[in-house]
Design a protein around this motif. Structure first.
Motif, PDB file in Angstrom:
ATOM      1  N   LEU A 152       0.812  -1.250  -0.124  1.00  0.00           N
ATOM      2  CA  LEU A 152      -0.011  -0.071   0.012  1.00  0.00           C
ATOM      3  C   LEU A 152       0.929   1.360   0.069  1.00  0.00           C
ATOM      4  N   LYS A 153       1.968   1.026  -0.223  1.00  0.00           N
ATOM      5  CA  LYS A 153       2.930   2.207  -0.264  1.00  0.00           C
ATOM      6  C   LYS A 153       2.671   3.242  -1.688  1.00  0.00           C
ATOM      7  N   PRO A 154       2.424   4.442  -1.395  1.00  0.00           N
ATOM      8  CA  PRO A 154       1.996   5.250  -2.389  1.00  0.00           C
ATOM      9  C   PRO A 154       2.672   4.903  -3.838  1.00  0.00           C
ATOM     10  N   GLU A 155       4.197   4.631  -3.855  1.00  0.00           N
ATOM     11  CA  GLU A 155       4.777   4.490  -5.004  1.00  0.00           C
ATOM     12  C   GLU A 155       4.422   3.042  -5.647  1.00  0.00           C
ATOM     13  N   TYR A 156       3.861   2.151  -4.675  1.00  0.00           N
ATOM     14  CA  TYR A 156       3.684   0.542  -5.296  1.00  0.00           C
ATOM     15  C   TYR A 156       2.223   0.374  -5.648  1.00  0.00           C
ATOM     16  N   VAL A 157       1.467   1.072  -4.867  1.00  0.00           N
ATOM     17  CA  VAL A 157       0.011   0.545  -5.045  1.00  0.00           C
ATOM     18  C   VAL A 157      -0.652   0.745  -6.169  1.00  0.00           C
ATOM     19  N   PRO A 158      -0.172   1.756  -6.926  1.00  0.00           N
ATOM     20  CA  PRO A 158      -0.771   1.792  -8.476  1.00  0.00           C
ATOM     21  C   PRO A 158      -0.280   0.885  -9.354  1.00  0.00           C
ATOM     22  N   HIS A 159       0.514  -0.082  -8.657  1.00  0.00           N
ATOM     23  CA  HIS A 159       0.940  -1.291  -9.701  1.00  0.00           C
ATOM     24  C   HIS A 159       0.614  -2.597  -9.079  1.00  0.00           C
ATOM     25  N   VAL A 160      -0.583  -2.612  -8.118  1.00  0.00           N
ATOM     26  CA  VAL A 160      -0.809  -3.811  -7.424  1.00  0.00           C
ATOM     27  C   VAL A 160      -2.035  -4.275  -7.803  1.00  0.00           C
ATOM     28  N   ALA A 161      -2.274  -5.594  -7.664  1.00  0.00           N
ATOM     29  CA  ALA A 161      -3.568  -6.162  -7.997  1.00  0.00           C
ATOM     30  C   ALA A 161      -3.819  -6.937  -6.484  1.00  0.00           C
ATOM     31  N   PHE A 162      -5.092  -6.885  -5.977  1.00  0.00           N
ATOM     32  CA  PHE A 162      -5.563  -7.257  -4.640  1.00  0.00           C
ATOM     33  C   PHE A 162      -6.649  -8.347  -4.834  1.00  0.00           C
ATOM     34  N   PRO A 163      -6.384  -9.609  -3.946  1.00  0.00           N
ATOM     35  CA  PRO A 163      -7.624 -10.384  -4.098  1.00  0.00           C
ATOM     36  C   PRO A 163      -8.837  -9.838  -3.484  1.00  0.00           C
ATOM     37  N   ASN A 164      -9.971 -10.425  -4.207  1.00  0.00           N
ATOM     38  CA  ASN A 164     -11.381  -9.900  -3.763  1.00  0.00           C
ATOM     39  C   ASN A 164     -11.630 -10.640  -2.496  1.00  0.00           C
ATOM     40  N   ILE A 165     -12.300 -10.126  -1.620  1.00  0.00           N
ATOM     41  CA  ILE A 165     -12.673 -10.705  -0.387  1.00  0.00           C
ATOM     42  C   ILE A 165     -13.524 -12.160  -0.639  1.00  0.00           C
ATOM     43  N   THR A 166     -14.094 -12.297  -1.760  1.00  0.00           N
ATOM     44  CA  THR A 166     -14.639 -13.385  -2.009  1.00  0.00           C
ATOM     45  C   THR A 166     -13.913 -14.930  -2.649  1.00  0.00           C
ATOM     46  N   THR A 167     -12.589 -14.403  -2.695  1.00  0.00           N
ATOM     47  CA  THR A 167     -11.549 -15.660  -3.275  1.00  0.00           C
ATOM     48  C   THR A 167     -10.970 -16.275  -2.022  1.00  0.00           C
ATOM     49  N   ASN A 168     -10.338 -17.260  -2.329  1.00  0.00           N
ATOM     50  CA  ASN A 168      -9.320 -17.774  -1.079  1.00  0.00           C
ATOM     51  C   ASN A 168      -8.380 -17.124  -0.549  1.00  0.00           C
ATOM     52  N   GLN A 169      -8.022 -16.225  -1.531  1.00  0.00           N
ATOM     53  CA  GLN A 169      -6.801 -15.425  -1.314  1.00  0.00           C
ATOM     54  C   GLN A 169      -7.192 -14.118  -0.417  1.00  0.00           C
ATOM     55  N   GLY A 170      -8.338 -13.636  -0.658  1.00  0.00           N
ATOM     56  CA  GLY A 170      -8.820 -12.202   0.076  1.00  0.00           C
ATOM     57  C   GLY A 170      -8.345 -12.382   1.444  1.00  0.00           C
TER      58      GLY A 170
END
Length: 343
Positions: A152-170
């Motif tokens: 969630l760092k400002p310089e990194y977060v625009p290049h991040v994909a995060f798992p949806n809460i409904t997935t096993n990884q969320g």
């Protein structure tokens, strides 16, 4: 001619009775499993077991919700003998009275299991057969991941994909993010709030890990939390990618075996479970990158170990969400996520 006809009829009747008797004696075991890698399971597990036990395996597949619903609907007269499901689903099945305690004294391979797999929910109702780590795949030339909070760092977060809460990884990813924030409560509120604050910067909230390979290849993302079982396709990309070892550790998940309550084939089901847990079978499945082994005696080459969750150190270090926490909070997680993140 009449005598010949009578003898022929008698012979046919005898053969028919013999055939019927043989069919009656044939043992059938019905199992409920994930649809994943069924060709490999058939070759390495199902067919060899049938040959060994002289029995027939009936394999039913589907997602966890469908399979648990079928167990519930047939509770009074079970139609499956054993199932493989997640830790949390095993606890749910136990609470609903759908499964029986496993007599581990009948499992010759039980003592070979990592401690984490011997009694995952602490109730004697399940045995782990495979587990996986969850961490972060990332571009080593673009970023450095020392903590889950780095996502969630400002310089990194625009290049991040995060798992949806409904997935096993969320939930596991949020669980570890809360750990990094020092606010790891069962409701995951702090982690969900932190993600919500950055939701407009995050590239996507993914539902399937297969989406990520293309996004990474197109350089639309630099990082994403994933399960180790999804790692192999990333290694085929011509990109400098690493598997993060954050200071808070790795989380993950475990799939377990359960015995259906009321099954008339309990001994055969236990025989099948034991075969699946054997060093030979667990090694074959690991080498095929199908399952990470729960059997501590399994030894695989480095190129295999690098693509699965492997080894005593890894097994003992995984920070798994307790099943009771997952079951008692997942409706709340979803409501909080929908309210704050809106997806």
């Amino acid at each position: 001619m009449k005598l010949q006809a009578v003898l022929a009829s008698a012979t046919a009747l005898t053969l028919g009775l013999g055939l019927g008797s043989a069919q009656a004696q044939e043992k059938t075991l019905t199992i409920s499993v994930y649809a994943f890698a069924q060709d490999e399971y058939k070759k390495m597990l199902y067919d060899p077991f049938e040959a060994q036990c002289g029995c027939k395996l009936v394999v039913e597949t589907g997602n966890s919700v469908e399979r648990l619903a079928k167990m519930e609907a047939n509770k009074a007269n079970p139609v499956i003998d054993m199932a493989v499901i997640s830790m949390a689903d095993a606890l749910q099945a136990s609470r609903a009275g759908l499964i029986d305690a496993i007599d581990t004294a009948k499992l010759t391979n039980f003592d070979k299991l990592y401690d984490i797999a011997k009694d995952p929910n602490g109730d004697g109702m399940s045995v782990g057969y495979t587990f996986y780590a969850t961490s972060i795949v990332y571009r080593t030339d673009k970023m450095q991941i020392d903590s889950w909070a780095d996502l969630l760092k400002p310089e990194y977060v625009p290049h991040v994909a995060f798992p949806n809460i409904t997935t096993n990884q969320g939930p596991p990813a949020l669980f570890m993010l809360g750990e990094a924030l020092g606010q790891n409560t069962p409701d995951l509120k702090a982690a969900i709030e932190a993600v919500a604050e950055k939701k407009d910067d995050i590239v996507t909230f993914y539902v399937k890990s297969s989406q990520l390979v293309q996004l990474m290849q197109q350089e639309e993302i630099w990082a994403a939390p994933i399960g180790r079982f999804s790692w192999a396709p990333f290694t085929k990309l011509d990109l400098p990618l690493g598997w993060a070892t954050p200071k808070e550790g790795q989380t993950g998940g475990m799939n377990v075996m359960v015995l259906t309550k009321g099954t008339k084939n309990a001994d055969l089901a236990l025989q099948f479970m034991d075969y699946w847990l054997s060093t030979e079978v667990q090694t074959k499945l690991a080498e095929a990158l199908v399952d990470s082994p729960a059997n501590s005696e399994v030894v695989v080459p480095d190129e295999v170990a690098d693509n699965i969750t492997y080894g005593e150190e890894t097994a003992s270090s995984l920070k798994l969400i307790p099943s009771a926490v997952a079951l008692d909070n997942r409706d709340g997680w979803l409501a909080e996520w929908n309210a704050k993140v809106g997806q």
